[in-house]
Each structure stands twice: as structure tokens, then as C-alpha cells.
Design a protein around this motif. Structure first.
Motif, PDB file in Angstrom:
ATOM      1  N   ARG A 169       0.828  -1.208   0.000  1.00  0.00           N
ATOM      2  CA  ARG A 169       0.000   0.000   0.000  1.00  0.00           C
ATOM      3  C   ARG A 169       0.865   1.263   0.000  1.00  0.00           C
ATOM      4  NH1 ARG A 169      -3.310  -3.035   3.578  1.00  0.00           N
ATOM      5  NH2 ARG A 169      -2.330  -1.999   5.376  1.00  0.00           N
ATOM      6  N   ASN A 170       1.952   1.185   0.748  1.00  0.00           N
ATOM      7  CA  ASN A 170       2.855   2.360   0.792  1.00  0.00           C
ATOM      8  C   ASN A 170       3.458   2.649  -0.591  1.00  0.00           C
ATOM      9  OD1 ASN A 170       2.363   2.778   3.477  1.00  0.00           O
ATOM     10  ND2 ASN A 170       4.123   1.538   4.163  1.00  0.00           N
ATOM     11  N   ILE A 171       3.851   1.564  -1.275  1.00  0.00           N
ATOM     12  CA  ILE A 171       4.421   1.721  -2.616  1.00  0.00           C
ATOM     13  C   ILE A 171       3.396   2.318  -3.571  1.00  0.00           C
ATOM     14  CG2 ILE A 171       5.305   0.464  -4.615  1.00  0.00           C
ATOM     15  CD1 ILE A 171       6.607  -1.498  -2.650  1.00  0.00           C
ATOM     16  N   ILE A 172       2.137   1.836  -3.499  1.00  0.00           N
ATOM     17  CA  ILE A 172       1.083   2.331  -4.392  1.00  0.00           C
ATOM     18  C   ILE A 172       0.807   3.812  -4.137  1.00  0.00           C
ATOM     19  CG2 ILE A 172      -1.366   2.134  -4.963  1.00  0.00           C
ATOM     20  CD1 ILE A 172      -1.095  -0.894  -4.457  1.00  0.00           C
ATOM     21  N   LYS A 173       0.790   4.194  -2.865  1.00  0.00           N
ATOM     22  CA  LYS A 173       0.537   5.606  -2.537  1.00  0.00           C
ATOM     23  C   LYS A 173       1.627   6.505  -3.098  1.00  0.00           C
ATOM     24  CE  LYS A 173      -2.048   4.826   1.765  1.00  0.00           C
ATOM     25  NZ  LYS A 173      -2.033   4.996   3.242  1.00  0.00           N
ATOM     26  N   LEU A 174       2.868   6.057  -2.877  1.00  0.00           N
ATOM     27  CA  LEU A 174       3.979   6.888  -3.350  1.00  0.00           C
ATOM     28  C   LEU A 174       4.016   6.962  -4.880  1.00  0.00           C
ATOM     29  CD1 LEU A 174       6.753   5.754  -0.845  1.00  0.00           C
ATOM     30  CD2 LEU A 174       5.560   7.955  -0.901  1.00  0.00           C
ATOM     31  N   THR A 175       3.760   5.832  -5.504  1.00  0.00           N
ATOM     32  CA  THR A 175       3.780   5.799  -6.970  1.00  0.00           C
ATOM     33  C   THR A 175       2.646   6.661  -7.542  1.00  0.00           C
ATOM     34  OG1 THR A 175       4.658   3.546  -6.896  1.00  0.00           O
ATOM     35  CG2 THR A 175       3.756   4.307  -8.993  1.00  0.00           C
ATOM     36  N   GLY A 176       1.471   6.572  -6.959  1.00  0.00           N
ATOM     37  CA  GLY A 176       0.337   7.386  -7.435  1.00  0.00           C
ATOM     38  C   GLY A 176       0.593   8.869  -7.285  1.00  0.00           C
ATOM     39  N   SER A 177       1.207   9.219  -6.130  1.00  0.00           N
ATOM     40  CA  SER A 177       1.521  10.641  -5.913  1.00  0.00           C
ATOM     41  C   SER A 177       2.507  11.148  -6.949  1.00  0.00           C
ATOM     42  CB  SER A 177       2.098  10.837  -4.502  1.00  0.00           C
ATOM     43  OG  SER A 177       1.165  10.443  -3.519  1.00  0.00           O
ATOM     44  N   LEU A 178       3.479  10.278  -7.255  1.00  0.00           N
ATOM     45  CA  LEU A 178       4.466  10.666  -8.255  1.00  0.00           C
ATOM     46  C   LEU A 178       3.829  10.877  -9.615  1.00  0.00           C
ATOM     47  CD1 LEU A 178       7.434  11.054  -9.121  1.00  0.00           C
ATOM     48  CD2 LEU A 178       7.560   8.585  -9.504  1.00  0.00           C
ATOM     49  N   ILE A 179       2.967   9.957 -10.003  1.00  0.00           N
ATOM     50  CA  ILE A 179       2.326  10.059 -11.321  1.00  0.00           C
ATOM     51  C   ILE A 179       1.412  11.290 -11.398  1.00  0.00           C
ATOM     52  CG2 ILE A 179       0.700   8.952 -12.907  1.00  0.00           C
ATOM     53  CD1 ILE A 179       1.800   6.248 -11.875  1.00  0.00           C
ATOM     54  N   LEU A 180       0.599  11.498 -10.357  1.00  0.00           N
ATOM     55  CA  LEU A 180      -0.329  12.631 -10.352  1.00  0.00           C
ATOM     56  C   LEU A 180       0.419  13.975 -10.361  1.00  0.00           C
ATOM     57  CD1 LEU A 180      -3.215  13.683 -10.159  1.00  0.00           C
ATOM     58  CD2 LEU A 180      -3.055  13.480  -7.664  1.00  0.00           C
ATOM     59  N   GLY A 181       1.414  14.097  -9.518  1.00  0.00           N
ATOM     60  CA  GLY A 181       2.184  15.355  -9.469  1.00  0.00           C
ATOM     61  C   GLY A 181       2.898  15.634 -10.774  1.00  0.00           C
ATOM     62  N   GLY A 182       3.480  14.571 -11.355  1.00  0.00           N
ATOM     63  CA  GLY A 182       4.159  14.765 -12.637  1.00  0.00           C
ATOM     64  C   GLY A 182       3.209  15.200 -13.730  1.00  0.00           C
ATOM     65  N   SER A 183       2.008  14.585 -13.715  1.00  0.00           N
ATOM     66  CA  SER A 183       1.016  14.950 -14.737  1.00  0.00           C
ATOM     67  C   SER A 183       0.599  16.412 -14.620  1.00  0.00           C
ATOM     68  CB  SER A 183      -0.213  14.044 -14.629  1.00  0.00           C
ATOM     69  OG  SER A 183       0.142  12.703 -14.809  1.00  0.00           O
ATOM     70  N   LEU A 184       0.360  16.819 -13.377  1.00  0.00           N
ATOM     71  CA  LEU A 184      -0.037  18.220 -13.174  1.00  0.00           C
ATOM     72  C   LEU A 184       1.075  19.178 -13.575  1.00  0.00           C
ATOM     73  CD1 LEU A 184      -1.875  17.939  -9.712  1.00  0.00           C
ATOM     74  CD2 LEU A 184      -2.904  18.321 -11.973  1.00  0.00           C
ATOM     75  N   PHE A 185       2.298  18.829 -13.260  1.00  0.00           N
ATOM     76  CA  PHE A 185       3.436  19.688 -13.609  1.00  0.00           C
ATOM     77  C   PHE A 185       3.590  19.806 -15.130  1.00  0.00           C
ATOM     78  CE2 PHE A 185       7.951  20.121 -14.653  1.00  0.00           C
ATOM     79  CZ  PHE A 185       8.218  21.349 -14.059  1.00  0.00           C
ATOM     80  N   ILE A 186       3.494  18.656 -15.809  1.00  0.00           N
ATOM     81  CA  ILE A 186       3.639  18.668 -17.269  1.00  0.00           C
ATOM     82  C   ILE A 186       2.511  19.466 -17.920  1.00  0.00           C
ATOM     83  CG2 ILE A 186       3.588  17.207 -19.328  1.00  0.00           C
ATOM     84  CD1 ILE A 186       4.995  15.029 -17.640  1.00  0.00           C
ATOM     85  N   THR A 187       1.265  19.287 -17.401  1.00  0.00           N
ATOM     86  CA  THR A 187       0.117  20.037 -17.948  1.00  0.00           C
ATOM     87  C   THR A 187       0.317  21.546 -17.793  1.00  0.00           C
ATOM     88  OG1 THR A 187      -1.358  18.207 -17.392  1.00  0.00           O
ATOM     89  CG2 THR A 187      -2.374  20.352 -17.824  1.00  0.00           C
ATOM     90  N   TYR A 188       0.785  21.969 -16.613  1.00  0.00           N
ATOM     91  CA  TYR A 188       1.017  23.391 -16.357  1.00  0.00           C
ATOM     92  C   TYR A 188       2.057  23.959 -17.322  1.00  0.00           C
ATOM     93  CZ  TYR A 188       2.840  27.570 -14.112  1.00  0.00           C
ATOM     94  OH  TYR A 188       3.283  28.832 -13.860  1.00  0.00           O
TER      95      TYR A 188
END
Length: 624
Positions: free
Chosen positions: A31-50
Motif C-alpha cells: 500500500r505504501n508503494i502504491i501511494k507513493l507511486t500514485g503521488s508521483l504520477i499525479l504530481g508529474g502529470s499536473l506539472f507537465i500540464t502546467y
């Protein structure tokens, strides 16, 4: 990097370590790995979109800014000299877009050495209907004086071709337009002037001086002789004083050297300020236009008049529904247009048709000469009815016209040039415009003859249309022209004369003006109309002798009803026997003296018979 390292460590721990005692530990790590991986993907997506949106915004052009850059309406370029010896190839290296090529090609064509090409370019510009605003502005900023004047004299021209006049200079501290106008008048030469000009100037300076003194003292009083104000108690004193100054300037502007002084002392800008301040005062605007039209007779002042922004004002005024405003503007523009108008229209000679450049060949001239107390425009209006004249201006001209020669005759005979002449007259010396001015029929006829010849009258067939005393002037002008070789073309090209109640043998009006106190001190014009006037008898005898071997037609109308002068006098101004010239047809009409030249409708007998006479007299000329 830390997140990836943490994931690797977790996987190695799960692969190498002994199975945990409890399965809950294993799933907690997952669960810890999934949380960290999801946060990474979501943050990266938002950064790239901006970053993508920011980059797109930085690369997008604001079209409104581009349009504003294209529509820089207040850039004033220096006027290019029209001297053909100077080489001004300003369009040889212009970098333009494909859709703007037509605009710049027309501009280049408008400066061609070929006159026909220049005229065609102006015509194509005036007929443009699909251009954007900025393209009209390109023409307005880049065209030369000759092209701008041509566009102003083109009926279909869009007003976007004309830039707004440059900002006017500020008035001096503690000064007013009235005071500036007085200073302008006082700066003009006051010696070696005609007596009438001296009278107007002295009166204007005297009255304006007392007006200014009274205003600064907080009290208005009538100064000087006070008589002119007796006719205008309801007017604002400053406006009245401005009228005196403008009338004096009209007289001065007839002298070329004085026009130079007016221009050098900022007169064009001051007149423009007055024109804007008095938009609701036709009398003020009329005198301003008269001054400007007189200045336009001097070709070396044309560039200054154009640069001062007057052409844009004239281009709008010539499209006015008010015949007086349109004709005054048309006269000034015609004097500015040396490209297509060889004639010069002096003060008192006004174009009714055509007001614009036209492809219609002009084959003949029709001249309208008003009578005693008449005017170039109001004399030739449709007969009045119960409606207010101010309401009629906006109505359909087929129902009512303030000038039937312009509205009706121009449509029925478009190949005619129609001119109306104006001169000051008075019934009594109490109302004389210039007290020292005593203009006899002989003096006026010579003055009008000179002005009409300058306007090209005599170069083509002519029909004279006259009312009352105007008919006497026509007779005198033709007699004077017959004595001068340089005026012979006027005689040779006269095809016909129409007389509306002309007192060939005198009028009862002169007798009444002597005997009734209401008309004290009859003017010279009235005295010459008396039945026992030697000058009138000589004029009649000489004209009959002159006309008997001439090949022109004559048509006369005469009133049968009396005319009311004021509320007390009822007078048959021109009786039947006085209107009988002894030549041509004489037709009695059941109207009074004022309405004899004002048809009730376009279908009325007065107009239809007049139209028939003009067509018959010019039949051969209009066919050719």
C-alpha cells in the motif's frame, strides 16, 4: 530518486527475508508503494500540464493587439510634394501580406504620372466595400493631397478614408475664441481697402471691443451705433460679435494676400474651433465655409488646408441633407480639386449639381439668379405649406424639397451643371448689410459676370433662370458681355432665359417703399425698380435691340395674386404689363410674387413647364 530507492529496498526485503510472521506487514508495504507511486504520477502529470499550458500561452499572439497595431489612426505623415521633378518611389520595397497588395497597388497607382490612371485609382478606392478598418486607415495615412481631395469629392467614399483633424492648439490663458477672432481680424491690413471692407472691419472691431470690456466688467451694454443688435435681441452677445468678425473676415478673404495672413496667424485652426463650437448655428458655419472656400481659391494654400484637417470635415459636410451645408462644402472641395475642376468658384457662386466627381459628361449649364431679398437656396425651395421647414429636411425629397433645382432638375437632367448665385440685397438702407455699399444693377452685373466667367460659364450651352430683380441682372450681364470680346462665348452659348415675375417696366414696390414709413430710406436696388427709372427704361430698350438678332428662346411667368409684405401691406409687386418683356411667351400663374418660383409639387405646372423649356432649348446639345 528517493522514492525509487525505497521501492527497490522494499522489494528486496520481501524477496530475501524470511516470511513475516504476519501477512499484514506485507500488504502494508504494498500500500505504501502504491501511494507513493500514485503521488508521483499525479504530481508529474499536473506539472507537465502546467508547463504545456504556459508554453502555449507564451506562443499565442493577441489578435486584438495586432488589429490595434494595424489601426494606428493618429499617425500623421508629411505631405509628399506633387512636383513631378522629385522622385518619390515610396512603394518599391514595401513588405506586405498578399491580402494587402490591392491597397498598396492602388496607392501606387494614385501617384502615377498618368492622370487617367490616377482618376481610376481614386474611383476604385471610393467603390471599395470589402476592406477592413485598418485598410481604410492605410489609405488615409499614406495617400497624397490630390488623392485625399479626390476621395472627398467621390460620392461613394467611406468616411473611414479620412483621419480626424489634428488636435487644436490650446487657447491662451485668460483668452476666448471671441477674443482670438478679434485679434485675427485686427492683425490683417487695414489700409487701401474697399470702403465696404473697411466698414465691416471697423464695426466688428468696435463691437467686439465693447463686448469684451462689458463681459470682463460683468455688464453687457449695447455699444457703438447699436443698430445691428436691434435685429437680434434674442441672440447671445458673444455669438453676435463673432458673426460681425466672421462677416468682416469673409470680405478680407476675397483678397489673396489677406488669405496668407489668415493662414499664417493660425486662422485655419481658429475657424475649425469655431466650427466645432457652433455646430447648431448654420449662420456661423456658413460664414466659416465662405472664408474657407475663398482661401481655397489660392492654390499655394491647398497643402496647408489639407494638413489642418479640413478635408475630413468637408467630406462629411458635403454628404449632408441640408442643401446649404452640402453646397458650401462642395464649393470648397471643387476649389481644392485641381485634378478634375479647371474652374474656380468665387464667393456667391454655388454648385447645386454635380456636388461630386462624376463620369456623366456635363453638356450644359443652368444658372439660377434670385431677386430682391432672395438667396441662392431659399428662393428655389418648394412652395411652403403648414409643416415646419425644420421637419421637412429629413423627409423624402419627393414629398418636399428645400431646393428643387438640386432635387428635381438634377434627376430629370443629370447632364446639366446647376449653379445658384447669391448676392446681398436690401429693401431699405436700415437693413443694408454694408452701409457704404451702394451696388447698382450695373455694378452687380459686372461683378457677377466676372465671377461666373471664372467658374467656366460660357464654355458650354447656358440657360438663365431668374426671379424678380435677378432677371434685370441677367439682361444687364448679357449686354455687358456683348461689349467685351473675352465674354463673347457667354453670348454665343446662351440658349434660353426664364423670367419669373421680372419687372421689366418697374414695380409698385418702389412706390410703396417711398410712401410708407415701414420701409424708410429705400435702398438703391429698390429705387432702380421704380416705373420712372431712366436706368430701367434704357436697360429694356437696349436688351430688345440686342436680342432681336440672337438665337435664344425666352419664357416668362407672372403672378396674378397680391403679396403680403409684413402684416399691413398687400401689394401686387409685378403686374402683368410690367412682366411683359416683348419677347417669347408670357404665362400668368395664380400665385403671389414670392411663390412664382416655388412649385407646389414636382408635377405642378410651374415646374413641368420650366423643365419642358430647358429640354427644348437644349435638345440638340443634350443629344450630342
Amino acid at each position: 530518486m528517493s522514492l525509487a530507492a525505497y521501492c527497490v529496498i522494499c522489494w528486496r526485503r520481501m524477496g530475501t527475508s524470511t516470511p513475516p510472521p504476519k501477512s499484514s506487514t506485507y500488504w502494508r508495504d504494498i500500500r505504501n508503494i502504491i501511494k507513493l507511486t500514485g503521488s508521483l504520477i499525479l504530481g508529474g502529470s499536473l506539472f507537465i500540464t502546467y508547463e504545456v499550458l504556459a508554453l502555449k500561452k507564451s506562443l499565442t499572439l493577441d489578435t486584438q493587439v495586432v488589429e490595434r497595431e494595424k489601426m494606428k489612426s493618429y499617425i500623421y505623415v508629411h505631405t509628399v510634394s506633387l512636383d513631378k521633378t522629385e522622385n518619390h518611389d515610396t512603394f518599391s520595397t514595401v513588405d506586405i501580406e498578399d491580402h494587402d497588395c490591392a491597397v498598396w497597388l492602388l496607392l501606387r497607382k494614385s501617384r502615377s504620372d498618368d492622370r487617367a490612371a490616377r482618376l481610376q485609382a481614386v474611383q476604385e478606392m471610393s467603390e471599395a466595400r470589402h476592406w477592413h478598418d485598418y485598410q481604410y486607415r492605410i489609405i488615409a495615412q499614406a495617400c497624397d493631397m490630390r488623392t485625399l481631395t479626390g476621395l472627398a469629392r467621390s460620392k461613394e467614399s467611406d468616411l473611414r478614408f479620412f483621419l480626424h483633424p489634428p488636435p487644436l492648439p490650446s487657447l491662451k490663458e485668460d483668452s476666448s475664441t471671441e477674443e482670438e477672432l478679434r485679434h485675427l481680424l485686427a492683425s490683417l491690413p487695414q489700409t487701401d481697402l474697399d470702403e465696404c471692407i473697411q466698414c465691416f472691419t471697423a464695426l466688428a472691431l468696435s463691437e467686439s471691443s465693447q463686448s469684451l470690456a462689458a463681459q470682463k466688467g460683468g455688464l453687457w451694454c449695447f455699444g457703438g451705433n447699436g443698430l445691428p443688435y436691434a435685429e437680434s435681441f434674442g441672440e447671445v452677445p458673444s455669438a453676435t460679435v463673432e458673426m460681425f468678425c466672421l462677416e468682416a473676415l469673409v470680405k478680407h478673404s476675397e483678397i489673396p494676400t489677406h488669405c496668407d495672413k489668415i493662414e499664417a496667424n493660425g486662422g485655419l485652426q481658429l475657424l475649425q474651433r469655431l466650427y466645432q463650437l457652433h455646430k447648431d448655428c448654420p449662420k456661423v458655419q456658413r460664414n466659416i465655409m465662405r472664408i474657407l472656400g475663398n482661401m481655397a481659391l489660392n492654390e499655394h494654400l491647398h497643402s496647408t488646408i489639407v494638413r489642418s484637417g479640413w478635408v475630413s470635415i468637408l467630406a462629411e459636410a458635403v454628404k449632408s441633407q441640408h442643401v446649404m451645408e452640402a453646397s458650401h462644402a462642395a464649393r470648397t472641395l471643387a476649389n481644392l480639386d485641381r485634378e478634375t475642376v479647371p474652374d474656380k468658384y468665387q464667393d456667391g457662386v454655388y454648385l447645386l449639381h454635380p456636388l461630386y466627381r462624376t463620369s456623366q459628361p456635363i453638356k450644359a449649364d443652368v444658372l439660377f439668379i434670385h431677386g430682391l431679398m432672395g438667396a441662392a437656396f431659399k428662393t428655389w425651395r418648394q412652395q411652403d405649406n403648414d409643416q415646419d421647414l425644420t421637419e421637412k429636411v429629413s423627409e423624402d425629397e419627393t414629398k418636399y424639397t428645400t431646393c428643387w433645382p438640386k432635387s428635381w432638375l438634377a434627376r430629370d437632367c443629370p447632364a446639366l451643371r446647376i449653379i445658384s448665385v447669391e448676392y446681398d440685397t436690401s429693401l431699405s438702407d436700415w437693413r443694408a448689410r454694408c452701409p457704404t455699399e451702394r451696388k447698382s444693377i450695373a455694378f452687380r452685373s459686372n461683378e457677377l459676370l466676372r465671377k461666373l466667367r471664372a467658374a467656366g460659364v460660357g464654355d458650354r450651352p447656358v440657360i438663365w433662370v431668374s426671379h424678380s430683380m435677378g432677371g434685370l441682372l441677367v439682361k444687364k450681364m448679357l449686354l455687358e458681355a456683348s461689349k467685351k470680346p473675352e465674354m463673347s462665348t457667354i453670348i454665343n452659348n446662351t440658349r434660353g432665359i426664364i423670367f419669373y415675375s421680372v419687372p421689366h417696366h418697374g414695380s409698385h414696390l418702389a412706390e410703396y417703399s417711398v410712401n410708407i414709413r415701414y420701409l424708410l430710406f429705400p435702398s438703391l436696388e429698390v429705387k432702380e425698380l421704380s416705373k420712372d427709372s431712366p436706368a430701367l427704361k434704357t436697360l429694356q430698350d437696349d436688351f430688345l435691340e440686342f436680342a432681336k438678332d440672337k438665337n435664344f428662346q425666352v419664357l416668362s411667368f407672372v403672378e396674378t395674386l397680391p403679396t403680403y409684405i409684413g402684416s399691413m401691406i398687400k401689394l401686387h409687386v409685378v403686374p402683368l404689363e410690367s412682366a411683359d418683356l416683348g419677347l417669347g411667351d408670357l404665362i400668368p400663374v395664380d400665385v403671389n410674387h414670392l411663390n412664382i418660383c416655388k412649385p407646389k409639387t414636382k408635377d405642378a405646372f410651374l415646374y413641368q413647364r420650366t423643365l419642358q423649356f430647358i429640354r427644348d432649348a437644349l435638345a440638340k446639345d443634350l443629344e450630342n
